[in-house]
Design a protein around this motif. Structure first.
Motif, PDB file in Angstrom:
ATOM      1  N   VAL A 114       3.173 -26.485  41.726  1.00 48.48           N
ATOM      2  CA  VAL A 114       3.285 -26.339  40.269  1.00 48.48           C
ATOM      3  C   VAL A 114       2.124 -25.502  39.742  1.00 48.48           C
ATOM      4  CG1 VAL A 114       3.236 -27.583  38.066  1.00 48.48           C
ATOM      5  CG2 VAL A 114       4.570 -28.486  39.983  1.00 48.48           C
ATOM      6  N   TYR A 115       0.919 -25.790  40.249  1.00 47.29           N
ATOM      7  CA  TYR A 115      -0.274 -25.067  39.821  1.00 47.29           C
ATOM      8  C   TYR A 115      -0.187 -23.584  40.187  1.00 47.29           C
ATOM      9  CZ  TYR A 115      -5.244 -23.892  39.355  1.00 47.29           C
ATOM     10  OH  TYR A 115      -6.438 -23.309  39.003  1.00 47.29           O
ATOM     11  N   LEU A 116       0.235 -23.274  41.399  1.00 46.45           N
ATOM     12  CA  LEU A 116       0.297 -21.890  41.864  1.00 46.45           C
ATOM     13  C   LEU A 116       1.400 -21.095  41.183  1.00 46.45           C
ATOM     14  CD1 LEU A 116      -0.256 -22.401  45.704  1.00 46.45           C
ATOM     15  CD2 LEU A 116      -1.944 -21.668  44.013  1.00 46.45           C
ATOM     16  N   SER A 117       2.413 -21.766  40.684  1.00 47.39           N
ATOM     17  CA  SER A 117       3.582 -21.088  40.107  1.00 47.39           C
ATOM     18  C   SER A 117       3.454 -20.828  38.614  1.00 47.39           C
ATOM     19  CB  SER A 117       4.840 -21.920  40.366  1.00 47.39           C
ATOM     20  OG  SER A 117       5.069 -22.083  41.753  1.00 47.39           O
ATOM     21  N   ARG A 118       2.423 -21.333  37.976  1.00 43.95           N
ATOM     22  CA  ARG A 118       2.313 -21.151  36.530  1.00 43.95           C
ATOM     23  C   ARG A 118       2.096 -19.679  36.183  1.00 43.95           C
ATOM     24  NH1 ARG A 118      -3.744 -23.278  34.894  1.00 43.95           N
ATOM     25  NH2 ARG A 118      -4.861 -22.047  36.466  1.00 43.95           N
ATOM     26  N   LYS A 119       2.619 -19.266  35.033  1.00 42.91           N
ATOM     27  CA  LYS A 119       2.530 -17.883  34.591  1.00 42.91           C
ATOM     28  C   LYS A 119       1.300 -17.689  33.708  1.00 42.91           C
ATOM     29  CE  LYS A 119       6.116 -16.372  36.708  1.00 42.91           C
ATOM     30  NZ  LYS A 119       5.957 -15.408  37.826  1.00 42.91           N
ATOM     31  N   ASN A 120       0.714 -16.519  33.823  1.00 41.73           N
ATOM     32  CA  ASN A 120      -0.458 -16.184  33.029  1.00 41.73           C
ATOM     33  C   ASN A 120      -0.054 -15.416  31.777  1.00 41.73           C
ATOM     34  OD1 ASN A 120      -3.218 -16.316  32.579  1.00 41.73           O
ATOM     35  ND2 ASN A 120      -3.760 -15.338  34.507  1.00 41.73           N
ATOM     36  N   HIS A 121      -0.910 -15.399  30.786  1.00 43.56           N
ATOM     37  CA  HIS A 121      -0.623 -14.622  29.590  1.00 43.56           C
ATOM     38  C   HIS A 121      -1.923 -14.170  28.946  1.00 43.56           C
ATOM     39  CE1 HIS A 121      -1.011 -18.815  28.232  1.00 43.56           C
ATOM     40  NE2 HIS A 121      -1.442 -18.333  27.090  1.00 43.56           N
ATOM     41  N   ILE A 122      -1.809 -13.117  28.145  1.00 39.47           N
ATOM     42  CA  ILE A 122      -2.971 -12.512  27.513  1.00 39.47           C
ATOM     43  C   ILE A 122      -3.554 -13.456  26.465  1.00 39.47           C
ATOM     44  CG2 ILE A 122      -3.693 -10.627  25.983  1.00 39.47           C
ATOM     45  CD1 ILE A 122      -1.576  -8.878  27.426  1.00 39.47           C
ATOM     46  N   ASP A 123      -4.870 -13.515  26.423  1.00 37.01           N
ATOM     47  CA  ASP A 123      -5.564 -14.309  25.419  1.00 37.01           C
ATOM     48  C   ASP A 123      -5.727 -13.448  24.163  1.00 37.01           C
ATOM     49  OD1 ASP A 123      -7.257 -15.828  23.869  1.00 37.01           O
ATOM     50  OD2 ASP A 123      -8.533 -16.463  25.534  1.00 37.01           O
ATOM     51  N   ASP A 124      -4.880 -13.674  23.160  1.00 36.19           N
ATOM     52  CA  ASP A 124      -4.901 -12.862  21.944  1.00 36.19           C
ATOM     53  C   ASP A 124      -6.182 -13.034  21.142  1.00 36.19           C
ATOM     54  OD1 ASP A 124      -2.369 -11.784  22.420  1.00 36.19           O
ATOM     55  OD2 ASP A 124      -1.371 -13.508  21.522  1.00 36.19           O
ATOM     56  N   ASP A 125      -6.883 -14.131  21.345  1.00 34.33           N
ATOM     57  CA  ASP A 125      -8.122 -14.360  20.605  1.00 34.33           C
ATOM     58  C   ASP A 125      -9.288 -13.531  21.132  1.00 34.33           C
ATOM     59  OD1 ASP A 125      -6.869 -16.218  18.967  1.00 34.33           O
ATOM     60  OD2 ASP A 125      -7.354 -17.904  20.288  1.00 34.33           O
ATOM     61  N   MET A 126      -9.105 -12.850  22.260  1.00 34.77           N
ATOM     62  CA  MET A 126     -10.172 -12.089  22.895  1.00 34.77           C
ATOM     63  C   MET A 126      -9.975 -10.574  22.727  1.00 34.77           C
ATOM     64  SD  MET A 126     -12.478 -14.018  24.395  1.00 34.77           S
ATOM     65  CE  MET A 126     -12.764 -15.637  25.120  1.00 34.77           C
ATOM     66  N   TYR A 127      -9.203 -10.148  21.744  1.00 32.51           N
ATOM     67  CA  TYR A 127      -8.888  -8.725  21.586  1.00 32.51           C
ATOM     68  C   TYR A 127     -10.134  -7.890  21.308  1.00 32.51           C
ATOM     69  CZ  TYR A 127      -7.117  -4.340  19.762  1.00 32.51           C
ATOM     70  OH  TYR A 127      -6.868  -3.016  19.569  1.00 32.51           O
ATOM     71  N   ASN A 128     -10.258  -6.761  21.999  1.00 30.63           N
ATOM     72  CA  ASN A 128     -11.294  -5.773  21.674  1.00 30.63           C
ATOM     73  C   ASN A 128     -10.797  -4.337  21.827  1.00 30.63           C
ATOM     74  OD1 ASN A 128     -11.244  -5.327  24.441  1.00 30.63           O
ATOM     75  ND2 ASN A 128     -13.286  -6.140  24.835  1.00 30.63           N
ATOM     76  N   GLY A 129      -9.533  -4.161  22.210  1.00 30.49           N
ATOM     77  CA  GLY A 129      -8.962  -2.828  22.347  1.00 30.49           C
ATOM     78  C   GLY A 129      -9.258  -2.145  23.669  1.00 30.49           C
ATOM     79  N   ASP A 184       2.708 -10.327  44.118  1.00 28.40           N
ATOM     80  CA  ASP A 184       3.445  -9.191  43.581  1.00 28.40           C
ATOM     81  C   ASP A 184       3.010  -8.886  42.155  1.00 28.40           C
ATOM     82  OD1 ASP A 184       5.013  -8.893  45.906  1.00 28.40           O
ATOM     83  OD2 ASP A 184       6.432 -10.406  45.210  1.00 28.40           O
ATOM     84  N   SER A 185       2.326  -9.841  41.543  1.00 31.03           N
ATOM     85  CA  SER A 185       1.834  -9.696  40.172  1.00 31.03           C
ATOM     86  C   SER A 185       0.328  -9.540  40.184  1.00 31.03           C
ATOM     87  CB  SER A 185       2.221 -10.929  39.347  1.00 31.03           C
ATOM     88  OG  SER A 185       1.472 -10.986  38.141  1.00 31.03           O
ATOM     89  N   PRO A 186      -0.223  -8.740  39.284  1.00 30.72           N
ATOM     90  CA  PRO A 186      -1.686  -8.598  39.245  1.00 30.72           C
ATOM     91  C   PRO A 186      -2.403  -9.740  38.559  1.00 30.72           C
ATOM     92  CG  PRO A 186      -0.680  -7.246  37.545  1.00 30.72           C
ATOM     93  CD  PRO A 186       0.456  -7.828  38.335  1.00 30.72           C
ATOM     94  N   VAL A 187      -1.657 -10.629  37.865  1.00 31.53           N
ATOM     95  CA  VAL A 187      -2.318 -11.615  37.013  1.00 31.53           C
ATOM     96  C   VAL A 187      -1.998 -13.064  37.358  1.00 31.53           C
ATOM     97  CG1 VAL A 187      -2.444  -9.975  35.105  1.00 31.53           C
ATOM     98  CG2 VAL A 187      -0.498 -11.552  35.251  1.00 31.53           C
ATOM     99  N   ASP A 188      -1.064 -13.310  38.253  1.00 35.94           N
ATOM    100  CA  ASP A 188      -0.742 -14.684  38.649  1.00 35.94           C
ATOM    101  C   ASP A 188      -0.003 -14.682  39.978  1.00 35.94           C
ATOM    102  OD1 ASP A 188       1.920 -13.957  37.943  1.00 35.94           O
ATOM    103  OD2 ASP A 188       1.645 -14.734  35.911  1.00 35.94           O
TER     104      ASP A 188
END
Length: 393
Positions: free
Chosen positions: A15-30, A103-107
């Motif tokens: 379950v832990y290894l299969s979770r999907k990652n997502h961008i932290d919108d609160d950390m935006y800097n462009g 296969d994914s760069p983030v998870d």
């Protein structure tokens, strides 16, 4: 018989290894996108690497060889897969390497096979190995340059150590050939070294960190650059300084190479680390600079300040207030992923693009070096923005 507890832990880990990652919108800097979840932690390490699964020899299913942390990772993008080679620290404080891929760069990163066993038969003094940079070189090999640590037998201090740059190479990420450690004539210790992926004047090109001591740089003035003829018996006669240590900056105490430099049309982009001292101890951050394509030792761009600093829970861990990178990749679409560790505990990822990274490095103002000048620099920015609105902001 396999202990029943194994299947419970295995299901939980899945379950832990299969979770999907997502961008932290609160950390935006462009400049880049930080992702919420770490990509590797100690919870990512296979259960089979830590427990004796036999209920006869381990009736209480006790952890026999525990894992303390998973952090500083080399990285490659190879055959459509994202490859990580992190530093895995056991509960015994010894570090080792292993390959994780996705296969994914983030998870979705999972360790494959078994940990990498580095031949130490010619280096019996080597006690610890960590922080490997991976370089896919134009000679056809994948090289791993890492810190080879041994006890300083000339000192009465039990914690005194000697750092050297160990070198291994492979073509399949499974069979690793140990080469001689890198030797630098004018620097008694080396760590945080990396290999450029291309020959320079027909020679192998290294970025180094000249050091007089295991912790202190001493007379070492910054990140070095040197050439050698023979990678199997690498010797650098002369180190030229590139990015320098400077007073009252993020590189005041020391700085060192991070990820293997990224080649762009404008120059080699370096994602390095800088260290300053604080009342709470050393603070490590990540910064960027660029060197010339025709002379990889010559700095041609130095944006002011840090690129990545520890934020939120990243600031806590085994060695708090630290971010560190030794791996970044670029895929065929020009996406860049920087793998960075926080507080010597876990591994994160930040995503950007070659276009955005190049814009940051070459268009961000340089540090003018004095507070008053920094204020003038900031006022110029504010007044430019006011001109857009036609009024004071």
């Amino acid at each position: 018989m396999i202990h029943q507890k194994y299947f419970e832990l295995k299901a939980k880990q899945e379950v832990y290894l299969s979770r999907k990652n997502h961008i932290d919108d609160d950390m935006y800097n462009g400049i880049y996108d930080r992702y919420v979840n770490p990509v590797l932690t100690r919870e990512s390490v296979p259960i089979e690497w830590q427990y004796d699964l036999d209920d006869e020899t381990n009736p209480f299913f006790e952890k026999r060889l525990g894992i303390n942390a998973v952090f500083n990772s080399g990285a490659l993008y190879l055959n459509g897969k994202y490859i990580l080679c992190p530093r895995i620290e056991g509960d015994d404080r010894k570090s080792f390497f292993a390959i994780a891929e996705s296969d994914s760069p983030v998870d979705g990163f999972r360790f494959r096979g078994k940990p990498i066993l580095i031949d130490d038969s010619r280096f019996p003094e080597e006690v610890n190995a960590y922080d490997m940079r991976l370089t896919l070189h134009e000679d056809g090999y994948i090289y791993g340059i890492y810190c080879s640590e041994s006890k300083d037998t000339q000192s009465d201090d039990l914690s005194a150590a000697v750092a050297a740059a160990g070198i291994v190479r492979t073509k399949d990420l499974e069979h690793w050939e140990r080469l001689d450690n890198l030797k630098t004539i004018n620097s008694p210790q080396q760590r945080n070294c990396c290999l450029l992926p291309e020959f320079v004047n027909g020679k192998y090109a290294f970025y180094t960190r000249p050091m007089d001591d295991f912790i202190n740089t001493g007379s070492g003035g910054g990140i070095g650059f040197g050439l050698c003829d023979d990678i199997e018996h690498a010797v650098i006669e002369e180190e030229r300084l590139t990015s320098l240590r400077k007073y009252h900056t993020i590189t005041e105490v020391k700085n060192g190479a991070g990820a293997v430099p990224i080649k762009t049309e404008k120059g080699w982009i370096h994602i390095a680390h800088g260290v300053r001292n604080t009342a709470a101890g050393l603070r490590y951050v990540i910064y960027a600079f660029a060197t010339a394509l025709d002379d990889p030792a010559r700095v041609i761009a130095e944006p002011s300040g840090l690129l990545i600093g520890p934020r939120g829970f990243e600031r806590t861990g085994d060695v708090s207030n630290v971010v560190f990178t030794n791996g970044a990749v670029v895929n065929e679409m020009g996406d860049v992923f920087i793998y960075y560790a926080s507080s010597d505990t876990r591994l994160h990822v930040a995503g950007t693009s070659l276009e955005r990274l190049e814009d940051y490095v070459f268009n961000t103002p340089q540090d003018p070096g004095h507070s008053a000048q920094c204020v003038r620099q900031r006022i110029e920015l504010i007044e430019k923005n006011e001109a857009l609105f036609g009024r004071k902001l």
